[in-house]
Design a protein around this motif. Structure first.
Motif, mmCIF file in Angstrom:
data_model
loop_
_atom_site.group_PDB
_atom_site.id
_atom_site.type_symbol
_atom_site.label_atom_id
_atom_site.label_comp_id
_atom_site.label_asym_id
_atom_site.label_seq_id
_atom_site.Cartn_x
_atom_site.Cartn_y
_atom_site.Cartn_z
ATOM 1 N N GLY A 283 -15.389 -2.246 -17.529
ATOM 2 C CA GLY A 283 -14.892 -0.839 -17.484
ATOM 3 C C GLY A 283 -15.454 -0.009 -16.163
ATOM 4 N N ILE A 284 -16.498 -0.471 -15.747
ATOM 5 C CA ILE A 284 -17.229 0.214 -14.517
ATOM 6 C C ILE A 284 -16.912 -0.272 -13.144
ATOM 7 C CG2 ILE A 284 -19.487 1.027 -13.643
ATOM 8 C CD1 ILE A 284 -20.611 0.765 -16.420
ATOM 9 N N GLN A 285 -16.530 0.470 -12.355
ATOM 10 C CA GLN A 285 -16.091 0.367 -11.054
ATOM 11 C C GLN A 285 -17.562 0.571 -10.109
ATOM 12 O OE1 GLN A 285 -12.632 2.266 -10.307
ATOM 13 N NE2 GLN A 285 -11.412 0.201 -10.887
ATOM 14 N N TYR A 286 -17.741 -0.526 -9.194
ATOM 15 C CA TYR A 286 -18.724 -0.391 -8.152
ATOM 16 C C TYR A 286 -18.048 -0.457 -6.897
ATOM 17 C CZ TYR A 286 -21.860 -1.595 -12.172
ATOM 18 O OH TYR A 286 -22.672 -1.466 -13.418
ATOM 19 N N TYR A 287 -18.399 0.648 -5.856
ATOM 20 C CA TYR A 287 -18.072 0.484 -4.642
ATOM 21 C C TYR A 287 -19.120 0.220 -3.364
ATOM 22 C CZ TYR A 287 -13.409 2.419 -6.923
ATOM 23 O OH TYR A 287 -12.567 2.587 -7.742
ATOM 24 N N TYR A 288 -18.648 -0.385 -2.658
ATOM 25 C CA TYR A 288 -19.444 -0.629 -1.679
ATOM 26 C C TYR A 288 -18.651 -0.642 -0.248
ATOM 27 C CZ TYR A 288 -22.562 -3.029 1.811
ATOM 28 O OH TYR A 288 -23.186 -3.315 2.943
ATOM 29 N N PHE A 289 -19.333 -0.002 0.804
ATOM 30 C CA PHE A 289 -18.686 -0.273 2.297
ATOM 31 C C PHE A 289 -19.489 -1.158 3.006
ATOM 32 C CE2 PHE A 289 -18.624 1.426 6.709
ATOM 33 C CZ PHE A 289 -17.335 1.197 6.973
ATOM 34 N N ALA A 290 -18.901 -1.971 3.521
ATOM 35 C CA ALA A 290 -19.557 -2.997 4.587
ATOM 36 C C ALA A 290 -19.162 -2.744 5.957
ATOM 37 C CB ALA A 290 -19.650 -4.256 3.964
ATOM 38 N N GLU A 291 -19.791 -2.898 6.863
ATOM 39 C CA GLU A 291 -19.607 -2.896 8.482
ATOM 40 C C GLU A 291 -19.635 -4.396 8.960
ATOM 41 O OE1 GLU A 291 -20.519 0.596 11.172
ATOM 42 O OE2 GLU A 291 -22.435 0.366 10.124
ATOM 43 N N LYS A 292 -18.272 -4.797 9.769
ATOM 44 C CA LYS A 292 -18.666 -6.055 10.320
ATOM 45 C C LYS A 292 -18.919 -7.140 9.233
ATOM 46 C CE LYS A 292 -20.205 -4.145 14.672
ATOM 47 N NZ LYS A 292 -21.221 -4.083 15.735
ATOM 48 N N TRP A 293 -17.714 -7.225 8.573
ATOM 49 C CA TRP A 293 -17.968 -8.273 7.271
ATOM 50 C C TRP A 293 -16.627 -8.944 7.361
ATOM 51 C CZ3 TRP A 293 -14.341 -9.422 3.463
ATOM 52 C CH2 TRP A 293 -14.811 -9.987 2.420
ATOM 53 N N THR A 294 -16.832 -10.511 6.851
ATOM 54 C CA THR A 294 -15.820 -11.249 6.920
ATOM 55 C C THR A 294 -16.339 -12.276 5.609
ATOM 56 O OG1 THR A 294 -14.242 -12.709 8.092
ATOM 57 C CG2 THR A 294 -16.513 -12.832 8.553
ATOM 58 N N ASP A 295 -15.233 -12.863 5.150
ATOM 59 C CA ASP A 295 -15.202 -14.136 4.306
ATOM 60 C C ASP A 295 -15.037 -15.357 5.374
ATOM 61 O OD1 ASP A 295 -14.409 -16.281 2.828
ATOM 62 O OD2 ASP A 295 -14.323 -15.125 1.218
ATOM 63 N N LYS A 296 -16.093 -16.223 5.271
ATOM 64 C CA LYS A 296 -16.050 -17.342 6.126
ATOM 65 C C LYS A 296 -14.667 -18.122 6.308
ATOM 66 C CE LYS A 296 -18.880 -21.118 7.533
ATOM 67 N NZ LYS A 296 -17.746 -22.230 7.543
ATOM 68 N N ILE A 297 -14.003 -17.891 5.179
ATOM 69 C CA ILE A 297 -12.668 -18.871 4.974
ATOM 70 C C ILE A 297 -11.853 -18.376 6.016
ATOM 71 C CG2 ILE A 297 -10.711 -19.318 3.767
ATOM 72 C CD1 ILE A 297 -12.697 -19.379 1.042
ATOM 73 N N LEU A 298 -11.828 -16.515 6.022
ATOM 74 C CA LEU A 298 -11.022 -16.141 7.048
ATOM 75 C C LEU A 298 -11.360 -16.425 8.391
ATOM 76 C CD1 LEU A 298 -10.500 -12.689 4.968
ATOM 77 C CD2 LEU A 298 -8.695 -14.661 5.269
ATOM 78 N N TYR A 299 -12.743 -16.060 8.591
ATOM 79 C CA TYR A 299 -13.546 -16.327 9.874
ATOM 80 C C TYR A 299 -13.017 -17.659 10.380
ATOM 81 C CZ TYR A 299 -16.891 -16.229 13.535
ATOM 82 O OH TYR A 299 -17.650 -16.132 14.819
ATOM 83 N N ASP A 300 -13.147 -18.868 9.600
ATOM 84 C CA ASP A 300 -12.791 -20.039 10.133
ATOM 85 C C ASP A 300 -11.292 -20.363 10.676
ATOM 86 O OD1 ASP A 300 -15.448 -20.849 9.854
ATOM 87 O OD2 ASP A 300 -15.133 -21.834 8.288
ATOM 88 N N LYS A 301 -10.468 -19.619 9.435
ATOM 89 C CA LYS A 301 -9.023 -19.762 10.039
ATOM 90 C C LYS A 301 -8.534 -19.181 11.186
ATOM 91 C CE LYS A 301 -7.382 -20.689 5.339
ATOM 92 N NZ LYS A 301 -6.587 -19.962 4.313
ATOM 93 N N GLY A 302 -9.335 -17.993 11.663
ATOM 94 C CA GLY A 302 -9.033 -17.261 12.912
ATOM 95 C C GLY A 302 -7.654 -16.556 12.772
ATOM 96 N N ASN A 303 -7.023 -16.335 11.407
ATOM 97 C CA ASN A 303 -5.711 -15.587 11.457
ATOM 98 C C ASN A 303 -5.675 -14.230 11.573
ATOM 99 O OD1 ASN A 303 -4.434 -18.240 11.037
ATOM 100 N ND2 ASN A 303 -4.794 -18.058 8.746
ATOM 101 N N THR A 304 -4.706 -13.756 11.890
ATOM 102 C CA THR A 304 -4.494 -12.063 12.132
ATOM 103 C C THR A 304 -3.295 -11.900 11.207
ATOM 104 O OG1 THR A 304 -5.249 -11.919 14.290
ATOM 105 C CG2 THR A 304 -4.104 -10.140 13.433
ATOM 106 N N TYR A 305 -3.580 -10.995 10.234
ATOM 107 C CA TYR A 305 -2.653 -10.721 9.067
ATOM 108 C C TYR A 305 -1.867 -9.510 9.196
ATOM 109 C CZ TYR A 305 -5.407 -14.574 6.747
ATOM 110 O OH TYR A 305 -6.103 -15.615 6.726
ATOM 111 N N PRO A 306 -0.674 -9.463 8.968
ATOM 112 C CA PRO A 306 0.122 -8.326 9.025
ATOM 113 C C PRO A 306 -0.348 -7.208 8.105
ATOM 114 C CG PRO A 306 1.562 -10.134 8.656
ATOM 115 C CD PRO A 306 0.226 -10.736 8.414
ATOM 116 N N ASN A 307 -0.444 -5.884 8.442
ATOM 117 C CA ASN A 307 -0.891 -4.780 7.669
ATOM 118 C C ASN A 307 -0.115 -4.720 6.402
ATOM 119 O OD1 ASN A 307 -2.366 -2.319 7.182
ATOM 120 N ND2 ASN A 307 -0.170 -1.211 7.540
ATOM 121 N N ASN A 308 -1.176 -4.554 5.339
ATOM 122 C CA ASN A 308 -0.660 -4.537 3.976
ATOM 123 C C ASN A 308 -0.846 -5.889 3.210
ATOM 124 O OD1 ASN A 308 -1.178 -1.576 3.274
ATOM 125 N ND2 ASN A 308 0.974 -1.301 4.117
ATOM 126 N N THR A 309 -0.987 -6.913 3.932
ATOM 127 C CA THR A 309 -1.061 -8.311 3.285
ATOM 128 C C THR A 309 -2.037 -8.287 2.240
ATOM 129 O OG1 THR A 309 -0.299 -9.199 5.280
ATOM 130 C CG2 THR A 309 -1.289 -10.598 3.960
#
Length: 215
Positions: free
Chosen positions: A76-102
């Motif tokens: 029930g506790i929410q923790y928020y964190y802001f990160a600059e220049k982050w990616t998940d390696k799965i997304l990085y390796d795919k190199g895809n560009t996703y439509p807004n709000n995907t």
């Protein structure tokens, strides 16, 4: 927690506003005066709980990396964190560009059993890197270190719903393949250089509640 959330959103808004141009603003209709919120973003949800946390990310994709707002929820506790220049390696390796709000659901890449402290491929993970018996929350900033190595942001987790970043050495200098942990002597050695042939090694040791440079 609310104060922390407002700070995080403020940082996110400030970062989003940078680099915005008129061409971008003309693509999407937004209320007058709120143009800085016009940054395209996607939503990531991890299918598996990580260390008991449900993890969701709002990612402002900019090529293969982007700024990100994390929301971790546990009991029930929410923790928020802001990160600059982050990616998940799965997304990085795919190199895809996703439509807004995907909305994307991803399998979490866990830290390997032989990775006792730092992970090469996990986008974020929990690990006790300060020898206090409690896991810290660690963001993996893929290829953001020296010579394309990974850099890491290390956070203590409070019981009040926010993170406290470790801003002292050696935690600001951690890179994969460039540091060594010794739990027996409670030391962290960071390897670096100030030239091609001049190696500089710094060893920090836990003394009391703080790490001190001992070598």
């Amino acid at each position: 927690m609310r104060k922390t959330l407002f700070i995080v959103i403020g940082l996110l808004s400030w970062t989003v506003c940078k680099g915005q141009n008129q061409t971008d603003l003309e693509r999407i209709s937004v209320p007058l005066g709120f143009e800085c919120f016009n940054q395209p973003h996607i939503y990531i949800k991890y299918k598996q709980p990580i260390n008991g946390y449900t993890v969701k990310v709002m990612w402002l994709q900019d090529g293969e990396v982007g700024n990100a707002l994390f929301c971790l929820e546990k009991q029930g506790i929410q923790y928020y964190y802001f990160a600059e220049k982050w990616t998940d390696k799965i997304l990085y390796d795919k190199g895809n560009t996703y439509p807004n709000n995907t909305v994307i659901e991803l399998d979490y890449t866990a830290k390997l059993e032989n990775e006792e402290y730092l992970s090469d491929d996990s986008p974020f993970f929990f690990s006790d890197v300060d020898f206090d018996g409690e896991d810290e929350f660690i963001i993996n900033r893929y290829k953001s270190g020296s010579r394309d190595s990974n850099a890491y942001d290390v956070y203590d987790i409070t019981s009040y719903g926010y993170f406290i970043r470790k801003t002292e050495a050696p935690f600001t200098e951690l890179e994969n393949g460039q540091c060594k942990f010794d739990s027996k002597n409670k030391t962290i050695t960071v390897f670096g250089s100030n030239g091609w042939n001049n190696t500089i090694n710094h060893t920090y040791q836990l003394k009391g509640e703080k790490f001190e440079l001992v070598k």
